[in-house]
Scaffold this active site. Sequence first.
Site, short mmCIF file in Angstrom:
data_model
loop_
_atom_site.label_atom_id
_atom_site.label_comp_id
_atom_site.label_asym_id
_atom_site.label_seq_id
_atom_site.Cartn_x
_atom_site.Cartn_y
_atom_site.Cartn_z
N THR A 49 0.88 -1.18 0.00
CA THR A 49 0.00 0.00 0.00
C THR A 49 0.91 1.22 0.00
O THR A 49 2.14 1.09 0.01
CB THR A 49 -0.90 0.03 1.25
OG1 THR A 49 -0.08 0.32 2.39
CG2 THR A 49 -1.62 -1.30 1.47
N CYS A 50 0.30 2.41 0.04
CA CYS A 50 1.17 3.60 0.02
C CYS A 50 1.98 3.74 1.31
O CYS A 50 2.99 4.43 1.34
CB CYS A 50 0.35 4.85 -0.26
SG CYS A 50 -1.06 5.01 0.81
N HIS A 95 1.50 -8.60 14.58
CA HIS A 95 1.70 -7.50 13.63
C HIS A 95 0.56 -7.44 12.61
O HIS A 95 -0.02 -6.37 12.38
CB HIS A 95 3.05 -7.66 12.91
CG HIS A 95 3.29 -6.62 11.87
ND1 HIS A 95 3.57 -5.31 12.18
CD2 HIS A 95 3.22 -6.66 10.52
CE1 HIS A 95 3.69 -4.61 11.07
NE2 HIS A 95 3.49 -5.41 10.05
N THR A 111 -9.83 2.52 8.27
CA THR A 111 -10.37 1.22 7.89
C THR A 111 -10.00 0.80 6.47
O THR A 111 -10.26 -0.32 6.07
CB THR A 111 -11.91 1.25 8.00
OG1 THR A 111 -12.38 2.38 7.27
CG2 THR A 111 -12.35 1.36 9.44
N GLU A 112 -9.38 1.70 5.72
CA GLU A 112 -9.04 1.41 4.33
C GLU A 112 -8.07 0.22 4.25
O GLU A 112 -8.14 -0.59 3.33
CB GLU A 112 -8.41 2.65 3.69
CG GLU A 112 -8.48 2.64 2.19
CD GLU A 112 -7.80 3.86 1.59
OE1 GLU A 112 -7.55 3.84 0.38
OE2 GLU A 112 -7.49 4.81 2.33
N GLN A 116 -7.49 -3.23 1.71
CA GLN A 116 -6.25 -3.43 0.96
C GLN A 116 -5.64 -4.79 1.28
O GLN A 116 -5.17 -5.51 0.38
CB GLN A 116 -5.25 -2.31 1.27
CG GLN A 116 -5.71 -0.96 0.71
CD GLN A 116 -4.89 0.20 1.25
OE1 GLN A 116 -4.49 0.20 2.43
NE2 GLN A 116 -4.65 1.20 0.42
N GLU A 188 -8.55 25.78 -1.36
CA GLU A 188 -8.36 24.33 -1.45
C GLU A 188 -9.16 23.57 -0.39
O GLU A 188 -9.78 22.55 -0.68
CB GLU A 188 -6.86 24.02 -1.30
CG GLU A 188 -6.53 22.59 -1.68
CD GLU A 188 -5.09 22.24 -1.35
OE1 GLU A 188 -4.74 21.06 -1.47
OE2 GLU A 188 -4.31 23.14 -0.95
N MET A 189 -9.14 24.11 0.85
CA MET A 189 -9.86 23.44 1.94
C MET A 189 -11.36 23.37 1.64
O MET A 189 -12.02 22.36 1.92
CB MET A 189 -9.64 24.19 3.25
CG MET A 189 -8.32 23.90 3.92
SD MET A 189 -8.24 22.21 4.52
CE MET A 189 -9.28 22.33 5.96
#
Lengths: 358, 260
Positions: A49-50, A95, A111-112, A116, A188-189
């Site tokens: 993942t990232c 882990h 929760t993403e 993944q 942007e916000m």
Amino acid sequence: MELVCLGLSHRSAPVELRERFAIPETQQGALSIELATIPGLRESVVISTCNRVEFYAVAQPGLGFEALHAALAQRGMEASGDAFFRRSCDDVVRHLFRVVCGLDSMVLGETEILGQVKKAYSAAQEARATSKHLNKLFQRAFNVAKEVRTRTNITRGSVSVGSAAVELAERIFGKLSGCNVMILGAGEMGELTAGALQARGVRSIFVANRSHDRAVTLAQTMGGKAVRFEQWHEEFSEVDILIGSTAAPHFVLTRPQLEPLMARRRQRPLFCIDLAVPRDIDPEVNDLDGVYLYDIDSLQAIADQSMEERRGELVVCEALIQKHVQDFRAWLDSEAVRTEQALHSFERRAGDSPVHGV
Amino acid sequence: MDRTALVASTLCFLAGFALSVQALRARAQGPSASTLWVTLGGFVLQTLWLYQRGQLLGRCPLTSLFDVLVFLGWSVALLYLGTGATYRLSLLGVFTSPLVFLLQSIALALPMPSVAKSVLPVNPWLELHAAVSVVAYGAFALAGIAGATLLVQERQLKTRKLHSFFYRFPPIHDLAAANRRLVYIGFALLTLGLVAGIFQGIAHVSFLRFVSLGVWVLYLFLSIALGWKRISPNRAAWLASGAFLVLLTTVWAVQLVGKS
């Protein structure tokens, strides 16, 4: 049989290193089976993942890390140095359980990661890189994640300004499908928050900006309607959520301006989100009936409070995880005994067979 | 008359209250299935007791403050079970259960009037008037609860001091809608009860006429204001909560006048 895990994460490695080791989703299954078939390893799952790249494997005792390092080196991935962590036996189980529960994530309790990991496991399973041990481990991990989510508050609350604003909007209006949003200014916000509201299904978005061209561009991006800044109050009677995000040095909306506009709204509540600094909306509007004003500090305070509450849940989560680690250890031990008994039985049968006697 | 069913029903509502508080503390989205079963159990026992009482009295069991309180509790439970799912007000059980528990506990603390089967012929208009009016009062009670919850939620939003239970109660919009609908339901039932009262001659009793008309006018104004959207949800909530307190006073006053 030994469980091992080699990997790096946002805790141990900067993004420059993580991106070098990142494995595209489409290649994770192929790499899993590649690892599972090299000498010394039996099963494998690759998670990328990232924020993390992790290699889980079932290996012959003492050979796991050596085999993993060799296999990765062959692919030009030199998995050595301080950035890489090594886990074995119960530490691997703990882990993985912590990872799927979001306890090891950059945003605690997100929760993403569960989705993944499920995808990565599924890819490895489809590539036939998993068998009894990793199947059991990952399926148990998904159950643990579900239990931790249900029994603790680790995923509750909004931990960002945008999500806090969306959650407050839902506490005021319920379903957002009937709500209209207006953004004053194209900051942007404001754009991000309007995007989060849009993701929850708001009916329409109006964009008003001093530079009308910028308003048109943003409105097109969001599928909304651009409104000339001088005329924003003409659309106001339809608006339920107002986002202030201009660069104006003074209040754009004051109580004397809002009072007559509210009278035309037939008592519908108005949620004002002021994300601008200096602020766009006079704090006095909060005193009006049916008007709820939140500026960036008050939203940040909600996000901070939620994060604090999540941290408070860590002890409960760790205790639940520890119980499941022990259960899994018990299962591994019973499996080892069963395998040994089966082996002895096979050897006895082989010794008694006529072929053996010839 | 045997009170067992009523005592068991009261205990069910106490359990419902405890389970709802537990759900609230655990930050559950709504009450557990066991809460609904316990409330349903309490309602069935209430119904059983009221049926037995009605059989003994030979009429609708609304002949004393004792009966009125139990019947009011039954109406609140009926409306809660009926409206809970529809209006997504499941967590209002947190307030419904203690309200019914309180009403029935007060009733149980009172001496139960002796059962003397009515020798007078049963007047169906009077029965309808009494029963429908009390169910209307139940609707107004729930409207008052929805209003009070809305005020609590709104205060937290305004002051930006959000407690954990803020996220567990229904949204302000839903509470305002429930408040409005329950006032309409109650007002329609009250009007029906009043018409039935006029048919059976209650309109000739000056004090009751004054009270009934006063309550009806109060809710008429509230219904019109809500329909025209001339008052804000929080003012409507104040009015619905305040009006219910007025109602409770009238129940007590009517009983006093009845005794005298």
